[in-house]
Design an enzyme around this catalytic site. Sequence first.
Site, mmCIF file in Angstrom:
data_model
loop_
_atom_site.group_PDB
_atom_site.id
_atom_site.type_symbol
_atom_site.label_atom_id
_atom_site.label_comp_id
_atom_site.label_asym_id
_atom_site.label_seq_id
_atom_site.Cartn_x
_atom_site.Cartn_y
_atom_site.Cartn_z
ATOM 1 N N ILE A 130 47.243 42.453 -2.301
ATOM 2 C CA ILE A 130 46.708 42.054 -3.602
ATOM 3 C C ILE A 130 46.066 43.286 -4.235
ATOM 4 O O ILE A 130 45.083 43.831 -3.710
ATOM 5 C CB ILE A 130 45.688 40.905 -3.467
ATOM 6 C CG1 ILE A 130 46.357 39.672 -2.844
ATOM 7 C CG2 ILE A 130 45.090 40.560 -4.824
ATOM 8 C CD1 ILE A 130 45.412 38.500 -2.587
ATOM 9 N N ASP A 131 46.644 43.746 -5.345
ATOM 10 C CA ASP A 131 46.159 44.929 -6.057
ATOM 11 C C ASP A 131 45.333 44.482 -7.259
ATOM 12 O O ASP A 131 45.831 43.730 -8.110
ATOM 13 C CB ASP A 131 47.332 45.790 -6.525
ATOM 14 C CG ASP A 131 48.162 46.323 -5.361
ATOM 15 O OD1 ASP A 131 47.616 46.435 -4.248
ATOM 16 O OD2 ASP A 131 49.353 46.625 -5.568
ATOM 17 N N VAL A 132 44.105 44.956 -7.336
ATOM 18 C CA VAL A 132 43.148 44.437 -8.320
ATOM 19 C C VAL A 132 42.600 45.553 -9.205
ATOM 20 O O VAL A 132 42.228 46.627 -8.716
ATOM 21 C CB VAL A 132 41.969 43.725 -7.609
ATOM 22 C CG1 VAL A 132 41.024 43.112 -8.635
ATOM 23 C CG2 VAL A 132 42.479 42.667 -6.644
ATOM 24 N N CYS A 142 44.846 40.891 -11.238
ATOM 25 C CA CYS A 142 45.776 41.333 -10.212
ATOM 26 C C CYS A 142 47.043 41.891 -10.862
ATOM 27 O O CYS A 142 47.471 41.419 -11.918
ATOM 28 C CB CYS A 142 46.143 40.172 -9.294
ATOM 29 S SG CYS A 142 44.725 39.476 -8.428
ATOM 30 N N TYR A 143 47.608 42.864 -10.190
ATOM 31 C CA TYR A 143 48.811 43.511 -10.710
ATOM 32 C C TYR A 143 49.883 43.592 -9.628
ATOM 33 O O TYR A 143 49.578 43.665 -8.439
ATOM 34 C CB TYR A 143 48.486 44.928 -11.205
ATOM 35 C CG TYR A 143 47.817 44.950 -12.560
ATOM 36 C CD1 TYR A 143 48.534 45.281 -13.705
ATOM 37 C CD2 TYR A 143 46.476 44.613 -12.698
ATOM 38 C CE1 TYR A 143 47.927 45.288 -14.957
ATOM 39 C CE2 TYR A 143 45.859 44.619 -13.940
ATOM 40 C CZ TYR A 143 46.592 44.959 -15.062
ATOM 41 O OH TYR A 143 45.987 44.955 -16.291
#
Length: 257
Positions: A130-132, A142-143
């Site tokens: 999970i990229d934030v 998120c991305y």
Amino acid sequence: MYHRPRLIPCLTIQDRGLVKTTKFSNPRYLGDPVNAVKIFNGKGVDELCILDITATSENRGPDFEYLKDIASEAFMPLSYGGGITTLTEIEKLFYIGYEKVIINTSFILNPQLIKDAAELAGSQSVVVSIDVKNELFGKRYCYINGGSIKAKEDPVTLAKKAEELGAGEILLNSITYDGTMKGYDLELVKSITAAVSIPVIACGGAKDIIDFKKVLEKGGAHAAAAGSLFVYYGSHKAVLITAPEENDLVEIGVYKM
């Protein structure tokens, strides 16, 4: 015996080169990933995380030939993420020597893949990334797709969803803190560790081993991952593949009796 939380070098690769980004941008070439793996063999690191940061944006799958070369040199457990879209790819990664797969974009676009992978290999082998990014008014988004496409759900919602689908771990990466070496986003980490019961690996921002201690104790992370800390030395960021000494980790309290 010491209690040893996992400390994980996170190696980002692009075009078969080792690179380091800042806030998921401006990748700086650092050398050959295979050489880095050989150095880490002698450093006794707990595991290595390999992330191909352009596989998804270039619409291609994992570079199996090269990943096999990396795995053949590694004496520690390996995890891999980047461009994974099918169960067949996951099976092949396990076959060539990777213990865990890390899934980010496909977690959003095809959640069933998480379920299928967990059924295939067990939850312990499936990590959801999970990229934030922190944005205006304290909001976090998120991305996916290497940090280029915004997802609809917030980090906590996605973390709970990952656990429900059968993921065994969450790799929580702060885009905002990536490569800055200003410490972890402790509030972000705490919000996720409080929401799920599966282990959370914190990544993004580590400057030194004190940051490891903070994110493990204050953030509640089960493991601490880092990029810059393991590949840079000094304020001018000279390239040096290294890892903290065990004595220092014991002395500062990262490892405990």
